[in-house]
Design an enzyme around this catalytic site. Structure first.
Site, short mmCIF file in Angstrom:
data_model
loop_
_atom_site.label_atom_id
_atom_site.label_comp_id
_atom_site.label_asym_id
_atom_site.label_seq_id
_atom_site.Cartn_x
_atom_site.Cartn_y
_atom_site.Cartn_z
N CYS A 105 2.39 -4.78 -12.78
CA CYS A 105 3.68 -4.30 -12.28
C CYS A 105 3.55 -3.80 -10.83
O CYS A 105 3.31 -4.60 -9.94
CB CYS A 105 4.26 -3.24 -13.21
SG CYS A 105 6.04 -2.99 -12.93
N HIS A 208 4.53 -5.92 -18.02
CA HIS A 208 3.58 -4.97 -18.60
C HIS A 208 2.95 -5.58 -19.85
O HIS A 208 3.43 -5.33 -20.97
CB HIS A 208 4.29 -3.66 -18.96
CG HIS A 208 4.58 -2.78 -17.79
ND1 HIS A 208 3.69 -1.82 -17.34
CD2 HIS A 208 5.65 -2.73 -16.96
CE1 HIS A 208 4.21 -1.21 -16.28
NE2 HIS A 208 5.40 -1.74 -16.03
N GLU A 210 0.32 -4.72 -21.36
CA GLU A 210 -0.24 -3.69 -22.25
C GLU A 210 0.79 -3.19 -23.26
O GLU A 210 0.41 -2.73 -24.34
CB GLU A 210 -0.82 -2.53 -21.42
CG GLU A 210 0.19 -1.52 -20.89
CD GLU A 210 1.03 -2.01 -19.71
OE1 GLU A 210 0.82 -3.15 -19.25
OE2 GLU A 210 1.91 -1.24 -19.26
#
Ligand code: MN
Length: 237
Positions: A105, A208, A210
């Site tokens: 990001c 993102h 994750e």
């Protein structure tokens, strides 16, 4: 076990924080995440770089427009100069060291700008409003698709031409540095991922991974690939 240095977010009260999802994704990949300090002390940052095997630039606030040689736009906010300074130094040195880098990001913008690229301070004001890229309401949900370019590192990792991603950004890469490739784009044409040609592993993504990686193997694959790159650079035994 390989150590992954992760840069933290500077909260309004000055406290540093890191989302638990970054920790979890790195741990799932079989590596040890360590949160890095934010400092202008180069000796400290050099020591950190010598200690870690890979670097993850995490998401966060906006990059100081001064670093772009631009005036601050009204939409630009949440600036942390010490974070900019730390991350710009870390990423430039990590590239020189051929250290595996995963930039997430805000990180993809840091990676691009630090190495000579350009960015939009605000997508809606400077690029397009065709797609809403600031979907904070669905932090782990499917905000839009990206088209993954064949033959790239990213394509090799995720193994598909289209990827469902979340989207929590209002800034974006405008122009990539020399020696980089755009490896994913949004349906509005916005750059969503970049990689450095010829590098061991230097990948930046605008979404993102994750936050999706617990549920989606193709997103966890980014962290698994980071581990493989660390292992190739410095075998654990
Ligand atoms: Mn997006």
């Amino acid at each position: 076990m390989h150590l992954i240095g992760v840069t933290p977010y500077v909260r309004e009260n000055g406290a540093l924080s890191i989302g638990k999802d970054y920790m979890a994704a790195i741990i799932r990949a079989g590596m040890l995440p360590v949160v890095l300090p934010l400092t202008d002390c180069r000796a400290t940052l050099d020591a950190a770089l010598n200690a870690i095997d890979g670097l993850v630039l995490s998401g966060g606030g906006d990059i100081d427009p001064k670093l772009l040689g631009e005036e601050k736009r009204p939409e630009t906010e949440d600036i942390a100069p010490i974070r900019d300074e730390t991350e710009f130094y870390l990423v430039r040195r990590a590239v020189e060291m051929d250290m595996p880098i995963l930039a997430i990001c805000r990180g993809v913008q840091v990676l691009s700008v630090a190495l000579g690229g350009r960015m939009y301070q605000d997508i809606g004001a400077q690029y397009s409003r065709d797609i809403e890229h600031t979907r904070m309401d669905i932090p782990a949900g499917h905000a839009h698709d990206v088209t993954v370019k064949g033959g790239t590192l990213l394509h090799g990792i995720v193994g598909r031409d289209t990827l469902a991603v979340n989207s929590r950004h209002h800034q974006a890469v405008r122009a990539i540095p020399e020696g980089f490739t755009v490896c994913a784009t949004a349906p509005d044409g916005l750059i969503e991922a970049v990689e450095k040609q010829g590098a061991r592993f230097c990948l930046g993504v605008q979404w993102h991974p994750e936050s999706m990686s617990a549920e989606r193997p193709e997103q966890q694959a980014l962290f698994d690939a980071l581990k493989i790159a660390c292992e190739e650079r410095k075998p654990s035994c």
